[in-house]
Design a protein around this motif. Structure first.
Motif, PDB file in Angstrom:
ATOM      1  N   TYR A   1      36.692  69.043  48.871  1.00  0.00           N
ATOM      2  CA  TYR A   1      36.609  68.218  47.672  1.00  0.00           C
ATOM      3  C   TYR A   1      35.414  68.555  46.775  1.00  0.00           C
ATOM      4  CZ  TYR A   1      40.162  65.184  49.783  1.00  0.00           C
ATOM      5  OH  TYR A   1      41.321  64.694  50.337  1.00  0.00           O
ATOM      6  N   ASP A   2      34.297  68.991  47.377  1.00  0.00           N
ATOM      7  CA  ASP A   2      33.075  69.210  46.605  1.00  0.00           C
ATOM      8  C   ASP A   2      32.535  70.628  46.700  1.00  0.00           C
ATOM      9  OD1 ASP A   2      32.432  66.482  45.513  1.00  0.00           O
ATOM     10  OD2 ASP A   2      32.530  65.976  47.633  1.00  0.00           O
ATOM     11  N   ALA A   3      33.239  71.496  47.405  1.00  0.00           N
ATOM     12  CA  ALA A   3      32.837  72.904  47.526  1.00  0.00           C
ATOM     13  C   ALA A   3      31.391  73.058  47.992  1.00  0.00           C
ATOM     14  CB  ALA A   3      33.052  73.627  46.199  1.00  0.00           C
ATOM     15  N   THR A   4      30.990  72.227  48.940  1.00  0.00           N
ATOM     16  CA  THR A   4      29.629  72.283  49.472  1.00  0.00           C
ATOM     17  C   THR A   4      29.649  71.815  50.919  1.00  0.00           C
ATOM     18  OG1 THR A   4      27.323  71.628  49.032  1.00  0.00           O
ATOM     19  CG2 THR A   4      29.004  69.931  48.810  1.00  0.00           C
ATOM     20  N   PRO A   5      28.714  72.273  51.759  1.00  0.00           N
ATOM     21  CA  PRO A   5      28.683  71.793  53.140  1.00  0.00           C
ATOM     22  C   PRO A   5      28.267  70.326  53.222  1.00  0.00           C
ATOM     23  CG  PRO A   5      26.828  73.253  52.697  1.00  0.00           C
ATOM     24  CD  PRO A   5      27.731  73.337  51.523  1.00  0.00           C
ATOM     25  N   ALA A   6      28.580  69.702  54.331  1.00  0.00           N
ATOM     26  CA  ALA A   6      28.314  68.274  54.504  1.00  0.00           C
ATOM     27  C   ALA A   6      26.829  67.943  54.433  1.00  0.00           C
ATOM     28  CB  ALA A   6      28.888  67.799  55.845  1.00  0.00           C
ATOM     29  N   ARG A   7      25.970  68.880  54.764  1.00  0.00           N
ATOM     30  CA  ARG A   7      24.531  68.599  54.740  1.00  0.00           C
ATOM     31  C   ARG A   7      24.004  68.441  53.314  1.00  0.00           C
ATOM     32  NH1 ARG A   7      24.761  74.085  56.217  1.00  0.00           N
ATOM     33  NH2 ARG A   7      23.947  75.503  54.636  1.00  0.00           N
ATOM     34  N   ASN A   8      24.776  68.893  52.309  1.00  0.00           N
ATOM     35  CA  ASN A   8      24.331  68.819  50.919  1.00  0.00           C
ATOM     36  C   ASN A   8      24.943  67.661  50.142  1.00  0.00           C
ATOM     37  OD1 ASN A   8      22.812  71.126  51.329  1.00  0.00           O
ATOM     38  ND2 ASN A   8      24.380  72.506  50.497  1.00  0.00           N
ATOM     39  N   ILE A   9      25.758  66.858  50.782  1.00  0.00           N
ATOM     40  CA  ILE A   9      26.438  65.766  50.084  1.00  0.00           C
ATOM     41  C   ILE A   9      25.433  64.669  49.712  1.00  0.00           C
ATOM     42  CG2 ILE A   9      28.094  63.872  50.382  1.00  0.00           C
ATOM     43  CD1 ILE A   9      29.465  66.470  49.847  1.00  0.00           C
TER      44      ILE A   9
END
Length: 232
Positions: free
Chosen positions: A185-193
Motif C-alpha cells: 500500500y505504501d511502497a515502504t517497509p514496515a519500520r518506516n510507517i
C-alpha cells in the motif's frame, strides 16, 4: 419383541462408542492446537487457517491467487504501526488477560439498545481465530477459541502475541502481515510507517477484503485520536 430388545442395546452401544470417539477427537485437536501455541513461542507459524481458507476459496472459484506474506521481528515494525493497530483493535491489550470484560459489558449494553459500534474481540482472540478457525462464525468456534486464548496468553506473552498477529493478519486479498501491507500500500517497509500511514492501515483490518487505506479518512482520524489519548 426380542428383535427390538436386541437392537436397542446395540444402538445404545453404537451411540456411546460414537460419543466417546468424538470426545477423543475433540481432545486430540485441542491438544494439537495447544502444542502449536507452545511451539509458536519460538517458531514462526508457517501458515494459518485464514491463509488456507483463502487458498481453497480461490481454488474453488478457479480464481487467480497470489499470497504476499513476510514474517519479520516486532522490532522491524514501527512503534506507530504497532500502536495504531492496538488503538484500533484492542485498546486494553496490555491490561487484560485475553478477554476484555469491560468492552464485553459495553457491547452487551449496546446490543440491548441496538447501538453496537465495535466488537469486544481482543488481539489474543483474533490471533487464535486466525491461526486455527479462519473467518467462520459459530458458537462452537467461539467456545473452542475461549479455551485456547488463556493458553496463548500464558505461553506466548503480550509481545509475542502482538508480533505473530501483526505478521499473519489479513490486510487485503492475499496480503498478510505488516511488512507485506506496508510494501503493497505504501511502497515502504514496515519500520518506516508513520502515524497517519499506520492509522490508515489499521483502519482496514475489520474488513480487509473490501477496505482500502486511502478511503479511511474518518476511521483513521478516530484511531489517531485514540493513540493520542493513550499517550502515543
Amino acid at each position: 419383541m426380542q428383535d427390538t430388545a436386541a437392537k436397542n442395546p446395540r444402538r445404545r452401544g453404537f451411540l456411546r462408542s460414537l460419543i466417546r470417539w468424538l470426545v477423543i477427537g475433540v481432545a486430540f485437536l485441542w491438544s494439537l492446537a495447544a502444542l502449536t501455541l507452545v511451539a509458536a513461542r519460538w517458531i514462526d507459524p508457517p501458515t494459518t487457517a485464514v491463509h488456507i481458507q483463502r487458498h481453497l476459496q480461490a481454488w474453488l472459484r478457479h480464481a487467480p491467487y497470489r499470497e504476499r506474506c513476510q514474517f519479520i521481528p516486532l522490532s522491524q515494525i514501527s512503534p506507530d504501526f504497532q500502536h495504531a493497530v492496538i488503538a484500533a483493535e484492542d485498546a486494553r491489550f496490555y491490561q487484560h488477560h485475553g478477554f476484555d470484560w469491560h468492552q464485553i459489558q459495553i457491547d452487551a449494553e449496546d446490543d440491548l439498545q441496538g447501538e453496537r459500534i465495535r466488537g469486544a474481540s481482543t488481539i489474543s482472540q483474533q490471533l487464535v481465530k486466525n491461526l486455527f478457525f479462519g473467518t467462520s462464525r459459530s458458537i462452537l468456534r467461539k467456545g473452542a477459541e475461549a479455551t485456547l486464548v488463556p493458553v496463548a496468553e500464558l505461553v506466548l506473552g503480550k509481545k509475542r502475541i502482538l508480533e505473530i498477529y501483526l505478521n499473519v493478519v489479513e490486510w487485503g486479498p492475499g496480503i498478510y502481515g505488516a511488512e507485506s501491507a506496508s510494501r503493497f500500500y505504501d511502497a515502504t517497509p514496515a519500520r518506516n510507517i508513520g502515524r497517519e500511514q499506520a492509522a490508515r492501515l489499521a483502519a482496514i483490518l475489520p474488513a480487509p477484503l473490501t477496505r482500502r487505506p486511502q478511503r479511511m479518512n474518518a476511521y483513521s482520524a478516530i484511531i489517531l485520536q485514540r493513540m493520542a489519548q493513550m499517550g502515543w
